[in-house]
Motif scaffolding. Structure first.
Motif, PDB file in Angstrom:
ATOM      1  N   VAL A 184      10.502 -31.676  24.885  1.00 50.90           N
ATOM      2  CA  VAL A 184       9.783 -30.445  25.245  1.00 50.90           C
ATOM      3  C   VAL A 184       8.354 -30.643  24.756  1.00 50.90           C
ATOM      4  CG1 VAL A 184       9.712 -27.942  25.015  1.00 50.90           C
ATOM      5  CG2 VAL A 184      11.923 -29.130  24.985  1.00 50.90           C
ATOM      6  N   VAL A 238       4.487 -27.075  24.400  1.00 49.29           N
ATOM      7  CA  VAL A 238       4.663 -25.665  24.757  1.00 49.29           C
ATOM      8  C   VAL A 238       3.988 -24.852  23.645  1.00 49.29           C
ATOM      9  CG1 VAL A 238       6.266 -23.846  25.421  1.00 49.29           C
ATOM     10  CG2 VAL A 238       6.802 -26.220  25.967  1.00 49.29           C
ATOM     11  N   GLN A 239       2.667 -24.827  23.703  1.00 51.62           N
ATOM     12  CA  GLN A 239       1.846 -24.259  22.648  1.00 51.62           C
ATOM     13  C   GLN A 239       1.013 -23.091  23.173  1.00 51.62           C
ATOM     14  OE1 GLN A 239       0.989 -28.690  21.840  1.00 51.62           O
ATOM     15  NE2 GLN A 239      -0.062 -27.609  20.170  1.00 51.62           N
ATOM     16  N   VAL A 271      -0.005 -22.265  27.056  1.00 48.99           N
ATOM     17  CA  VAL A 271       0.816 -21.274  27.749  1.00 48.99           C
ATOM     18  C   VAL A 271       0.056 -19.978  28.008  1.00 48.99           C
ATOM     19  CG1 VAL A 271       2.935 -19.904  27.599  1.00 48.99           C
ATOM     20  CG2 VAL A 271       2.942 -22.293  26.870  1.00 48.99           C
ATOM     21  N   GLU A 323       8.255 -21.790  34.615  1.00 45.62           N
ATOM     22  CA  GLU A 323       8.376 -23.049  33.888  1.00 45.62           C
ATOM     23  C   GLU A 323       9.060 -22.825  32.542  1.00 45.62           C
ATOM     24  OE1 GLU A 323       5.660 -21.935  35.409  1.00 45.62           O
ATOM     25  OE2 GLU A 323       4.747 -23.551  36.575  1.00 45.62           O
ATOM     26  N   LEU A 324       8.648 -21.783  31.832  1.00 43.77           N
ATOM     27  CA  LEU A 324       9.248 -21.481  30.533  1.00 43.77           C
ATOM     28  C   LEU A 324      10.734 -21.159  30.676  1.00 43.77           C
ATOM     29  CD1 LEU A 324       6.397 -19.349  28.948  1.00 43.77           C
ATOM     30  CD2 LEU A 324       7.104 -21.656  28.259  1.00 43.77           C
ATOM     31  N   ILE A 345      12.558 -24.472  31.212  1.00 47.32           N
ATOM     32  CA  ILE A 345      12.590 -25.221  29.955  1.00 47.32           C
ATOM     33  C   ILE A 345      13.631 -24.607  29.024  1.00 47.32           C
ATOM     34  CG2 ILE A 345      11.269 -25.793  27.872  1.00 47.32           C
ATOM     35  CD1 ILE A 345       8.763 -25.947  29.762  1.00 47.32           C
ATOM     36  N   HIS A 353       4.588 -21.873  21.223  1.00 46.98           N
ATOM     37  CA  HIS A 353       4.627 -20.551  21.835  1.00 46.98           C
ATOM     38  C   HIS A 353       5.827 -19.769  21.311  1.00 46.98           C
ATOM     39  CE1 HIS A 353       5.111 -17.639  25.208  1.00 46.98           C
ATOM     40  NE2 HIS A 353       3.795 -17.590  25.046  1.00 46.98           N
ATOM     41  N   MET A 368       9.433 -20.266  22.343  1.00 41.97           N
ATOM     42  CA  MET A 368      10.112 -21.526  22.034  1.00 41.97           C
ATOM     43  C   MET A 368      10.310 -21.769  20.545  1.00 41.97           C
ATOM     44  SD  MET A 368      10.790 -23.079  24.859  1.00 41.97           S
ATOM     45  CE  MET A 368      10.655 -22.139  26.363  1.00 41.97           C
ATOM     46  N   GLY A 406       7.772 -29.670  29.883  1.00 44.05           N
ATOM     47  CA  GLY A 406       6.655 -29.238  29.054  1.00 44.05           C
ATOM     48  C   GLY A 406       5.356 -29.086  29.806  1.00 44.05           C
ATOM     49  N   PHE A 407       4.267 -29.254  29.070  1.00 39.89           N
ATOM     50  CA  PHE A 407       2.965 -28.921  29.632  1.00 39.89           C
ATOM     51  C   PHE A 407       1.979 -30.073  29.623  1.00 39.89           C
ATOM     52  CE2 PHE A 407       4.904 -24.883  29.143  1.00 39.89           C
ATOM     53  CZ  PHE A 407       4.512 -24.244  30.307  1.00 39.89           C
ATOM     54  N   THR A 446       7.585 -28.576  34.352  1.00 37.47           N
ATOM     55  CA  THR A 446       6.317 -28.951  33.737  1.00 37.47           C
ATOM     56  C   THR A 446       5.246 -28.035  34.307  1.00 37.47           C
ATOM     57  OG1 THR A 446       5.544 -30.583  35.364  1.00 37.47           O
ATOM     58  CG2 THR A 446       7.040 -31.375  33.632  1.00 37.47           C
TER      59      THR A 446
END
Length: 173
Positions: free
Chosen positions: A6, A9-10, A14, A22-23, A26, A64, A67, A104-105, A132
């Motif tokens: 993952v 995801v910050q 986000v 997406e979230l 995930i 985030h 998560m 993830g991102f 993603t």
């Protein structure tokens, strides 16, 4: 053994886009892997430039809220590759992981680089394209019609060494 990565995801990412879908994907992946007792490893990008939304020690660099509760194992990184100058390979090897799933991102940076680095290290790689996201768009790259996620997924798929799927096509282990 399979593991879920993952990536980034910050808050600093986000909170700069519409990423509910997406979230949600995930989170479903995380819950599935945890239910099966398989490793879920979070990667967190840190920058040393104060102006960065991922500046080390800032709220933007934190995972985030959606998560945080799932993040039992977090590896910090400073480059787009989750493997470069981190202990990710050692952690994966400790679990006996042979296959990583990428979510993830920053699709075109951290997810792409990590996928390629994982393949280069001998892992089987599944890139879940619609799990993603990126804060960038076609305007960022002066290609107005560019769908970054689709482009990256297509490039990885055409490589014939990385499995690229959408969440709904995924046959979970």
């Amino acid at each position: 053994m399979e593991a879920l990565l993952v990536i980034d995801v910050q808050n600093g990412i986000v909170e700069h886009g519409e990423f509910q879908e997406e979230l949600a994907r995930i989170e479903k992946m995380i819950l599935h892997f945890k239910e099966k007792g398989k490793p879920v490893i979070f990667l967190r990008h840190l920058d040393s430039v104060e102006e960065s939304t991922l500046y080390e020690g800032s709220r933007g660099a934190e995972l985030h809220e959606s998560m945080k509760g799932y993040a039992e194992q977090v590896i910090e990184k400073r480059t787009p590759s989750s493997f470069y100058q981190t202990n990710l390979a050692e952690v994966l090897d400790g679990y006996g992981v042979k296959h990583v799933y990428i979510t993830g991102f920053m699709t075109e940076f951290c997810c792409l680089f990590t996928s390629i680095a994982a393949f280069d290290r001998g892992y089987q790689v599944t890139f879940i394209e619609d799990a993603t996201g990126t804060t960038n768009n076609g305007q960022t790259y002066e290609m107005a019609d560019l769908n970054i996620r689709d482009f990256v997924g297509t490039v990885l798929h055409w490589s014939e060494v990385i499995n690229v799927v959408d969440f709904d096509e995924l046959e979970l282990p």
